[in-house]
Design an enzyme around this catalytic site. Structure first.
Site, mmCIF file in Angstrom:
data_model
loop_
_atom_site.group_PDB
_atom_site.id
_atom_site.type_symbol
_atom_site.label_atom_id
_atom_site.label_comp_id
_atom_site.label_asym_id
_atom_site.label_seq_id
_atom_site.Cartn_x
_atom_site.Cartn_y
_atom_site.Cartn_z
ATOM 1 N N ARG A 30 6.169 -3.552 8.988
ATOM 2 C CA ARG A 30 5.000 -4.409 8.725
ATOM 3 C C ARG A 30 5.427 -5.845 8.467
ATOM 4 O O ARG A 30 4.770 -6.784 8.905
ATOM 5 C CB ARG A 30 4.190 -3.889 7.536
ATOM 6 C CG ARG A 30 3.433 -2.618 7.819
ATOM 7 C CD ARG A 30 2.691 -2.128 6.607
ATOM 8 N NE ARG A 30 3.643 -1.933 5.512
ATOM 9 C CZ ARG A 30 3.330 -1.972 4.223
ATOM 10 N NH1 ARG A 30 2.096 -2.222 3.841
ATOM 11 N NH2 ARG A 30 4.237 -1.766 3.301
ATOM 12 N N ASN A 48 0.037 0.273 7.297
ATOM 13 C CA ASN A 48 0.468 1.637 7.559
ATOM 14 C C ASN A 48 -0.767 2.526 7.588
ATOM 15 O O ASN A 48 -1.759 2.245 6.908
ATOM 16 C CB ASN A 48 1.411 2.132 6.459
ATOM 17 C CG ASN A 48 2.785 1.504 6.540
ATOM 18 O OD1 ASN A 48 3.202 0.990 7.570
ATOM 19 N ND2 ASN A 48 3.500 1.541 5.434
#
Length: 106
Positions: A30, A48
């Site tokens: 990320r 996520n």
């Protein structure tokens, strides 16, 4: 930038949703996506998912989204990207997107 040019820029935004599968959670993926998207000046978010994928929505020019797609396919150090799914969203979705962020980050 003039108001007319700004309106043209906003109107030219393309919005895409990506789902990235592989070993992409717990490996800084990320943060990698955030860095790449921010460097390209994209708007949107990354997070996520409970299923183990990483999902993101990004808005920008077609060229910049193509660069992001290439980065997603390459992945970050320590990640393994098995698949990148891409879906077009309505241009109006860009209205809800701000500076690129990581959702669910501490």
């Amino acid at each position: 930038m003039s108001t007319e040019n700004r309106a043209q820029t906003e109107a030219d935004l393309i919005v895409r949703r990506y789902s990235v599968s592989g070993r992409v959670q717990g490996v800084g993926f990320r943060w990698f996506v955030h860095r790449e998207a921010a460097a390209l000046g994209l708007r949107g978010w990354v997070r996520n998912t409970p299923s183990g994928t990483v999902e993101l929505v990004a808005a920008g020019s077609l060229a910049d989204l193509a660069k992001l797609r290439m980065a997603l396919e390459q992945g970050s150090r320590g990640s393994r990207v098995d698949r990148v799914e891409e879906n077009a969203l309505a241009a109006s979705e860009a209205d809800t997107l701000g500076v690129f962020t990581i959702e669910g980050a501490w």
